[in-house]
Design an enzyme around this catalytic site. Sequence first.
Site, PDB file in Angstrom:
ATOM      1  N   GLU A  58       0.816  -1.220   0.000  1.00  0.00           N
ATOM      2  CA  GLU A  58       0.000   0.000   0.000  1.00  0.00           C
ATOM      3  C   GLU A  58       0.848   1.267   0.000  1.00  0.00           C
ATOM      4  OE1 GLU A  58      -3.285   2.182   2.852  1.00  0.00           O
ATOM      5  OE2 GLU A  58      -2.665   0.124   3.271  1.00  0.00           O
ATOM      6  N   ASP A  59       1.958   1.264   0.742  1.00  0.00           N
ATOM      7  CA  ASP A  59       2.706   2.505   0.983  1.00  0.00           C
ATOM      8  C   ASP A  59       4.057   2.590   0.286  1.00  0.00           C
ATOM      9  OD1 ASP A  59       0.666   3.355   2.608  1.00  0.00           O
ATOM     10  OD2 ASP A  59       1.561   2.567   4.434  1.00  0.00           O
TER      11      ASP A  59
END
Length: 766
Positions: free
Chosen positions: A107-108
């Site tokens: 996600e990051d």
Amino acid sequence: MPENIELPGASHNKTNQVERAVDTPADFTSPEELYKDLIAAIKKYHPSTDLSDIEKAYETARKAHEGQFRKSGEPYIIHPLCVAIILAELELDKESIIAGLLHDVVEDTVMTSEDVAKEFGDEVALLVDGVTKLTQLNYQHDKIEVQAENLRKMFLAMAKDIRVILIKLADRLHNMRTMQYQSPAKQIEKSRETMEIYAPIAHRLGISKIKVELDDLSMKYLMPDVYNDLVEQVNLNRPGREAFIKSIIKEVGMHISNAGIEAEIDGRVKHFFSIYRKMVNQNKTLDQIYDIFAVRIKVDTVKDCYAALGVIHEMYKPIPGRFKDYIAMPKPNNYQSLHTTLIASNGQPFEIQIRTYEMHKIAEYGIAAHWKYKEGKTGEKDNQSEEAKLSWLRQILEWQKEMSDNKEFLSSIKNDLNLFSDSVYCFTPSGDVKNLPAGSCPIDFAYSIHSAVGNKMVGARVNGKLVNIDYIIKNGDRIEIITSQNSKGPSRDWLSIVKSTQAKNKINQWFKQELKEDNIIKGKEMVANYCKTKGIVLSEITKPEYVEKCLNKYGFKDWDSILAAVGHGALKESQIVNRLNEEHLKTKKAEVTDKDVLEEIVAAESKEKSKKKEGKGGIVVKGIHDVAVRFSKCCNPVPGDEIVGFVTRGRGISIHRTDCVNIINFPANERARLIEAEWEQGQTAGDTYEVEINIFANNRTGLIVDISRMFTEAEIDVKSMNCRLNKKEFATISVGFDIHGKEELNRIIDKLRKIDGVTDITRTAG
């Protein structure tokens, strides 16, 4: 015989973070130190010396998150490390811990699911992907819709692998521990979600080690005054309390030992939220809660549990009605223990819990115990036990299929997970135990057996005697449902009687399916009547292209399904008609715009034989040129409202909403001065319009604060607020504020309707 005292707020060592105090230490621990703690925690239960995959995952996560920081100022890698430590303290398998370390990389960071699968295998990739999908959502939509969609994805991911939710719970626990670095609005939002969703899920899965801390942390931010007052009261006589528990442990230990029973004894004070929940549910003060002190006895066998109970009841006087046998009748999450409340020699009530070591492990770890490291394979018996624990999840997945409305689904989940609800235990004629919400009636019992039993129910016997269908079930009741093939099905009145979410959903489902044809006819009539009252031509707004937009908006397959939903009350006819009419008007305006361009060219050449004049705020008044236009204060029209102009004497044209009371009540001779007006397509986005609404609500402490907070969070400046209270404690709150258009106004009204106590909201209409 080991002795141990556990009190809320007591200090714990670094690696025992699942049971540590609510206040997170301000000093940061370096990632290298935390990684050592992680390895130490794993080695406590994992016999393998090969932890190279754990080290590889740590290095991968550290490099991927390099240069990223949390709001606390810590390097971001601190968070996945702490999540992995929590999972290690639950004694989970290596795959779960690796996924915990990597849960944010997809996600990051630049890493993809394919990268994770290539480096660590498909099993870890599935876990990471399951957690990642929970947060990849578009926040431009309604927040409730987003939360519901988030939950749908989470439950589907749980169905594939329950470890997904274990990682998510560990993630949420660490985020709650560091919530002091978030804004007050974010603290409240995340704490409410934790209390309504994640703590109850941990409870349903039996993981008390996580559940109790999530409860206390949520309460700390949602009810700071109550929380701090409770902490102060509990700690008021801490030395005396510790001395009291030590003396009880010593007395009990001596008698248990003399009886020849091998046991481990410890003492504790209930967690803060658990105390608060009892105070609310039982309407009692802290000094009236009997089991604030508890002594726990752990023994080897079930036989020893009952033997120890005999010894205890011989020592102390038990309080009548305060004995619970959760060994014979386990809780739905498989919790087992004997609970008895007693009076000490000094008159102080306290609770004793007696369980086996295996029962204690299940109480602490719940479903997570299934993935604790084990030599060899899991047996068939263990699999069956875990299947029983997941019956609740299967019920949730059934709701997912049945409910197309996200808000209805979210409401059902929250009701089912309600932490404040108590339970009642009853029996089938064959002796099987059923667990239902307190206040349930035989209808709830019937639907807990099977939907067909509930749908064909015509009566019930309790303990051999006929009872009314609204009879309130008591603990220990033996219930028999009387069914008939001639039954016409459930009554709508049942919805106001039943307590369980399961029964309500099944009754609603019956009406949707069995009465679909009737509901379609009823819905068609309701839509037609609404169109008639508003002067809308139904055939014009039900063209396929408009209907398609409406189907996509509300998630239905066909027009008949929408009519059926209107018929049984799931949708308002006004919602559907207004949505269709909006689409119709968009097309109509687009068509008129091209025509208007040509007309303007011709009009210019013929010295403006007929003109349109754009007035104030993007208003187009037909057939009038160069006249002042102003907005009426009596109804405050905004873009999106249906409007009409009124030719005033000496003050130009005033613009009103078509539903303005003054316009509706105009005498016949004045109506000739009404003139057609509309909003210009694509008016300036920065324009604001004054509007006033009336909020009707049952008065309560904090109502005005909640309303004000909603406006603050929406970044809306309140221009005026007036509150009135009648003798029946019913409040009317008039609020004036500026907005950009009707869509924004509708979003604000939807949020206000969700505030506790609000019963209705109307716009000022003259």
